[in-house]
Write a protein that holds these residues in place. Sequence first.
Motif, PDB file in Angstrom:
ATOM      1  N   SER A 224       0.875  -1.741  -0.275  1.00  0.00           N
ATOM      2  CA  SER A 224      -0.169  -0.156  -0.105  1.00  0.00           C
ATOM      3  C   SER A 224       0.757   1.711  -0.125  1.00  0.00           C
ATOM      4  O   SER A 224       0.797   1.616  -0.438  1.00  0.00           O
ATOM      5  N   ARG A 225       1.761   1.401   0.891  1.00  0.00           N
ATOM      6  CA  ARG A 225       2.718   2.549   0.936  1.00  0.00           C
ATOM      7  C   ARG A 225       3.684   2.643  -0.888  1.00  0.00           C
ATOM      8  O   ARG A 225       4.011   3.527  -0.960  1.00  0.00           O
ATOM      9  N   LEU A 226       4.074   1.233  -1.021  1.00  0.00           N
ATOM     10  CA  LEU A 226       4.591   1.579  -1.965  1.00  0.00           C
ATOM     11  C   LEU A 226       3.964   2.205  -4.237  1.00  0.00           C
ATOM     12  O   LEU A 226       4.103   2.785  -4.494  1.00  0.00           O
ATOM     13  N   CYS A 227       2.687   1.864  -3.571  1.00  0.00           N
ATOM     14  CA  CYS A 227       1.580   2.032  -4.423  1.00  0.00           C
ATOM     15  C   CYS A 227       1.221   3.563  -4.143  1.00  0.00           C
ATOM     16  O   CYS A 227       1.284   4.329  -5.372  1.00  0.00           O
ATOM     17  N   GLU A 228       1.601   4.185  -2.797  1.00  0.00           N
ATOM     18  CA  GLU A 228       1.025   5.864  -2.790  1.00  0.00           C
ATOM     19  C   GLU A 228       2.460   6.609  -3.072  1.00  0.00           C
ATOM     20  O   GLU A 228       2.040   7.451  -3.804  1.00  0.00           O
ATOM     21  N   GLU A 229       3.620   5.713  -3.396  1.00  0.00           N
ATOM     22  CA  GLU A 229       4.979   6.612  -3.693  1.00  0.00           C
ATOM     23  C   GLU A 229       4.753   6.298  -4.979  1.00  0.00           C
ATOM     24  O   GLU A 229       5.270   8.020  -4.928  1.00  0.00           O
ATOM     25  N   ILE A 230       4.409   5.550  -5.899  1.00  0.00           N
ATOM     26  CA  ILE A 230       4.017   5.592  -7.464  1.00  0.00           C
ATOM     27  C   ILE A 230       3.169   6.308  -7.423  1.00  0.00           C
ATOM     28  O   ILE A 230       3.426   7.399  -8.410  1.00  0.00           O
ATOM     29  N   LYS A 232       2.587   9.570  -6.345  1.00  0.00           N
ATOM     30  CA  LYS A 232       2.743  10.596  -5.908  1.00  0.00           C
ATOM     31  C   LYS A 232       3.810  10.970  -7.102  1.00  0.00           C
ATOM     32  O   LYS A 232       3.942  12.431  -7.546  1.00  0.00           O
ATOM     33  N   ILE A 233       4.954  10.048  -7.156  1.00  0.00           N
ATOM     34  CA  ILE A 233       5.343  10.238  -8.414  1.00  0.00           C
ATOM     35  C   ILE A 233       5.740  10.680  -9.833  1.00  0.00           C
ATOM     36  O   ILE A 233       6.318  11.432 -10.683  1.00  0.00           O
ATOM     37  N   LYS A 234       4.135   9.734 -10.450  1.00  0.00           N
ATOM     38  CA  LYS A 234       3.555   9.776 -11.158  1.00  0.00           C
ATOM     39  C   LYS A 234       2.663  11.422 -11.785  1.00  0.00           C
ATOM     40  O   LYS A 234       2.610  11.919 -12.836  1.00  0.00           O
ATOM     41  N   ARG A 235       2.240  12.280 -10.352  1.00  0.00           N
ATOM     42  CA  ARG A 235       1.279  13.355 -10.139  1.00  0.00           C
ATOM     43  C   ARG A 235       2.538  14.042 -10.072  1.00  0.00           C
ATOM     44  O   ARG A 235       2.436  15.264 -11.060  1.00  0.00           O
TER      45      ARG A 235
END
Length: 235
Positions: A224-230, A232-235
């Motif tokens: 879940s944290r990994l998907c959230e970080e990914i 944020k990077i795409k935004r």
Amino acid sequence: MFFVVGAKNTAGAGRGNERSIYQKVCDVDLLDKKKTVTALKPGEDRAISLGLGMILSSVMMYFVLGITILRFYADSVWTEEGVCVVLNSTVTADMNCSYNCGSDCWRVSKYPCLQVYVSINNTGRVTRLSHNEETQDTSSECVYVPRCQKDSVAMHVVIMNISERLTVNQQVPCYYDPSELQEAVLLTRLYDHSVIFHSLLWPSCMLTGGALIIVMVKLTQYLSRLCEEIGKIKR
């Protein structure tokens, strides 16, 4: 001039509406995420508590088994399995036993003492046969000590059935002490390999299940944290 100012105002109003719509969408998205996180948090806590409870229960079961079954299994000297040939089976005398007949009431009954002598692995070593460790501790002469009861005839029938079976089956599996410190041999063991295996199976399964639950929860949190970080990077 009026048309230019009106067009600018209209364009500004359109951008303001677009920002407000985008902000609303973002707010709704963040609100949904907060609701999801809020909903998952108690579930994860309960799952971790369940896993820790299962691990703690399995550890307690290991402790109880260690001071009971495993201790008796380790202290037993009858570790070698062999084949015993029945040489003699006779009823020597009647033994007294006491049974409970109520509150502070004990009465005496009798059962026949069956003595059986066997030869271990055709080696010529003749010794006495006993049912198990408990029988060996209770009586050093009789092959089997039945549960004491008022009906002595029923106990006599049980002993005679054992004598007939040993007479028919001349060769029986038995356990003996390889160091020969104990002269008697046992027909069965209270706690053999199968009993130890089944005793340790359930706490082991509980320990494994609890550990898997905690690992799965931690893995879910990490993903879940990994998907959230990914995101944020795409935004």
